[in-house]
Motif scaffolding. Structure first.
Motif, PDB file in Angstrom:
ATOM      1  N   HIS A 131       0.845  -1.181   0.000  1.00  0.00           N
ATOM      2  CA  HIS A 131       0.000   0.000   0.000  1.00  0.00           C
ATOM      3  C   HIS A 131       0.891   1.244   0.000  1.00  0.00           C
ATOM      4  CE1 HIS A 131       0.886  -0.581   4.265  1.00  0.00           C
ATOM      5  NE2 HIS A 131       0.764   0.723   4.359  1.00  0.00           N
ATOM      6  N   ALA A 132       0.349   2.324  -0.480  1.00  0.00           N
ATOM      7  CA  ALA A 132       1.097   3.578  -0.525  1.00  0.00           C
ATOM      8  C   ALA A 132       0.151   4.727  -0.220  1.00  0.00           C
ATOM      9  CB  ALA A 132       1.722   3.790  -1.897  1.00  0.00           C
ATOM     10  N   ALA A 133       0.469   5.480   0.806  1.00  0.00           N
ATOM     11  CA  ALA A 133      -0.302   6.685   1.097  1.00  0.00           C
ATOM     12  C   ALA A 133       0.100   7.738   0.073  1.00  0.00           C
ATOM     13  CB  ALA A 133       0.005   7.176   2.506  1.00  0.00           C
ATOM     14  N   PHE A 134      -0.867   8.472  -0.440  1.00  0.00           N
ATOM     15  CA  PHE A 134      -0.539   9.508  -1.423  1.00  0.00           C
ATOM     16  C   PHE A 134      -1.501  10.671  -1.322  1.00  0.00           C
ATOM     17  CE2 PHE A 134      -3.655   6.884  -3.510  1.00  0.00           C
ATOM     18  CZ  PHE A 134      -4.416   7.768  -4.258  1.00  0.00           C
ATOM     19  N   ARG A 135      -1.077  11.771  -1.889  1.00  0.00           N
ATOM     20  CA  ARG A 135      -1.894  12.981  -1.936  1.00  0.00           C
ATOM     21  C   ARG A 135      -1.663  13.614  -3.297  1.00  0.00           C
ATOM     22  NH1 ARG A 135      -1.352  17.293   2.725  1.00  0.00           N
ATOM     23  NH2 ARG A 135      -2.053  15.419   3.766  1.00  0.00           N
ATOM     24  N   VAL A 136      -2.739  13.999  -3.949  1.00  0.00           N
ATOM     25  CA  VAL A 136      -2.637  14.689  -5.222  1.00  0.00           C
ATOM     26  C   VAL A 136      -3.181  16.092  -5.011  1.00  0.00           C
ATOM     27  CG1 VAL A 136      -3.318  14.741  -7.644  1.00  0.00           C
ATOM     28  CG2 VAL A 136      -2.969  12.545  -6.500  1.00  0.00           C
ATOM     29  N   ALA A 137      -2.330  17.070  -5.168  1.00  0.00           N
ATOM     30  CA  ALA A 137      -2.754  18.457  -4.990  1.00  0.00           C
ATOM     31  C   ALA A 137      -3.608  18.897  -6.171  1.00  0.00           C
ATOM     32  CB  ALA A 137      -1.532  19.359  -4.872  1.00  0.00           C
ATOM     33  N   VAL A 138      -4.539  19.801  -5.899  1.00  0.00           N
ATOM     34  CA  VAL A 138      -5.333  20.381  -6.978  1.00  0.00           C
ATOM     35  C   VAL A 138      -4.393  21.218  -7.839  1.00  0.00           C
ATOM     36  CG1 VAL A 138      -7.220  21.964  -7.531  1.00  0.00           C
ATOM     37  CG2 VAL A 138      -7.420  20.437  -5.563  1.00  0.00           C
ATOM     38  N   PRO A 139      -4.331  20.943  -9.147  1.00  0.00           N
ATOM     39  CA  PRO A 139      -3.454  21.740 -10.018  1.00  0.00           C
ATOM     40  C   PRO A 139      -3.815  23.233  -9.956  1.00  0.00           C
ATOM     41  CG  PRO A 139      -4.229  19.783 -11.163  1.00  0.00           C
ATOM     42  CD  PRO A 139      -5.004  19.875  -9.887  1.00  0.00           C
ATOM     43  N   ASP A 140      -2.816  24.064 -10.090  1.00  0.00           N
ATOM     44  CA  ASP A 140      -3.030  25.516 -10.009  1.00  0.00           C
ATOM     45  C   ASP A 140      -4.135  25.997 -10.939  1.00  0.00           C
ATOM     46  OD1 ASP A 140      -1.039  25.734  -8.118  1.00  0.00           O
ATOM     47  OD2 ASP A 140       0.505  26.345  -9.551  1.00  0.00           O
ATOM     48  N   ARG A 141      -4.245  25.379 -12.118  1.00  0.00           N
ATOM     49  CA  ARG A 141      -5.246  25.855 -13.084  1.00  0.00           C
ATOM     50  C   ARG A 141      -6.678  25.599 -12.621  1.00  0.00           C
ATOM     51  NH1 ARG A 141      -3.009  21.172 -14.980  1.00  0.00           N
ATOM     52  NH2 ARG A 141      -4.408  19.561 -15.757  1.00  0.00           N
ATOM     53  N   PHE A 142      -6.870  24.741 -11.588  1.00  0.00           N
ATOM     54  CA  PHE A 142      -8.203  24.474 -11.048  1.00  0.00           C
ATOM     55  C   PHE A 142      -8.408  25.098  -9.672  1.00  0.00           C
ATOM     56  CE2 PHE A 142      -7.425  20.271 -13.362  1.00  0.00           C
ATOM     57  CZ  PHE A 142      -7.837  20.795 -14.572  1.00  0.00           C
ATOM     58  N   ALA A 143      -7.408  25.815  -9.169  1.00  0.00           N
ATOM     59  CA  ALA A 143      -7.491  26.426  -7.838  1.00  0.00           C
ATOM     60  C   ALA A 143      -8.706  27.343  -7.750  1.00  0.00           C
ATOM     61  CB  ALA A 143      -6.216  27.200  -7.535  1.00  0.00           C
ATOM     62  N   GLY A 144      -9.477  27.189  -6.689  1.00  0.00           N
ATOM     63  CA  GLY A 144     -10.667  28.005  -6.484  1.00  0.00           C
ATOM     64  C   GLY A 144     -11.867  27.530  -7.281  1.00  0.00           C
ATOM     65  N   LYS A 145     -11.688  26.529  -8.148  1.00  0.00           N
ATOM     66  CA  LYS A 145     -12.781  26.010  -8.971  1.00  0.00           C
ATOM     67  C   LYS A 145     -13.158  24.584  -8.578  1.00  0.00           C
ATOM     68  CE  LYS A 145     -11.018  28.550 -12.956  1.00  0.00           C
ATOM     69  NZ  LYS A 145     -10.389  28.380 -14.270  1.00  0.00           N
ATOM     70  N   ALA A 146     -12.163  23.764  -8.204  1.00  0.00           N
ATOM     71  CA  ALA A 146     -12.412  22.353  -7.905  1.00  0.00           C
ATOM     72  C   ALA A 146     -13.161  22.206  -6.584  1.00  0.00           C
ATOM     73  CB  ALA A 146     -11.099  21.582  -7.842  1.00  0.00           C
ATOM     74  N   ALA A 147     -14.274  21.461  -6.626  1.00  0.00           N
ATOM     75  CA  ALA A 147     -15.061  21.199  -5.421  1.00  0.00           C
ATOM     76  C   ALA A 147     -15.016  19.732  -5.030  1.00  0.00           C
ATOM     77  CB  ALA A 147     -16.505  21.636  -5.651  1.00  0.00           C
ATOM     78  N   SER A 148     -14.688  18.854  -5.994  1.00  0.00           N
ATOM     79  CA  SER A 148     -14.611  17.423  -5.711  1.00  0.00           C
ATOM     80  C   SER A 148     -13.671  16.758  -6.698  1.00  0.00           C
ATOM     81  CB  SER A 148     -15.999  16.781  -5.778  1.00  0.00           C
ATOM     82  OG  SER A 148     -16.527  16.891  -7.081  1.00  0.00           O
ATOM     83  N   ALA A 149     -13.347  15.514  -6.379  1.00  0.00           N
ATOM     84  CA  ALA A 149     -12.455  14.742  -7.243  1.00  0.00           C
ATOM     85  C   ALA A 149     -12.893  13.284  -7.226  1.00  0.00           C
ATOM     86  CB  ALA A 149     -11.007  14.856  -6.777  1.00  0.00           C
ATOM     87  N   ALA A 150     -12.661  12.603  -8.326  1.00  0.00           N
ATOM     88  CA  ALA A 150     -12.880  11.159  -8.432  1.00  0.00           C
ATOM     89  C   ALA A 150     -11.528  10.532  -8.771  1.00  0.00           C
ATOM     90  CB  ALA A 150     -13.900  10.842  -9.522  1.00  0.00           C
ATOM     91  N   ILE A 151     -11.208   9.441  -8.094  1.00  0.00           N
ATOM     92  CA  ILE A 151      -9.901   8.809  -8.264  1.00  0.00           C
ATOM     93  C   ILE A 151     -10.023   7.514  -9.069  1.00  0.00           C
ATOM     94  CG2 ILE A 151      -7.927   7.811  -7.061  1.00  0.00           C
ATOM     95  CD1 ILE A 151      -8.207  10.773  -6.530  1.00  0.00           C
ATOM     96  N   GLY A 152      -9.168   7.373 -10.074  1.00  0.00           N
ATOM     97  CA  GLY A 152      -9.042   6.130 -10.817  1.00  0.00           C
ATOM     98  C   GLY A 152      -7.636   5.594 -10.581  1.00  0.00           C
TER      99      GLY A 152
END
Length: 64
Positions: free
Chosen positions: A36-57
């Motif tokens: 297993h690997a703990a990870f974090r994906v930051a919201v890309p700068d181009r979506f800053a202030g716009k992203a409200a949710s994310a779906a992971i594949g």
């Protein structure tokens, strides 16, 4: 690979996080593997202030 969405559910785009197993430090064990690997994906700068949710594949490539 997360897909980012705004508050209305409209798709904004995707981000990436890549993991490569370091086989030099990988030990074979009997039974079920514990890889297993703990990870974090930051919201890309181009979506800053716009992203409200994310779906992971999670694509998995297995070479045997």
């Amino acid at each position: 690979m997360p897909g980012f969405y705004d508050t209305s559910g409209a798709y904004l785009g995707e981000g990436r996080w890549t993991y490569h197993l370091d086989e030099a430090h990988h030990e074979e064990q009997g039974g079920h593997p514990d890889e297993h690997a703990a990870f974090r994906v930051a919201v890309p700068d181009r979506f800053a202030g716009k992203a409200a949710s994310a779906a992971i594949g999670v694509p998995v490539l297995v070479n045997e």
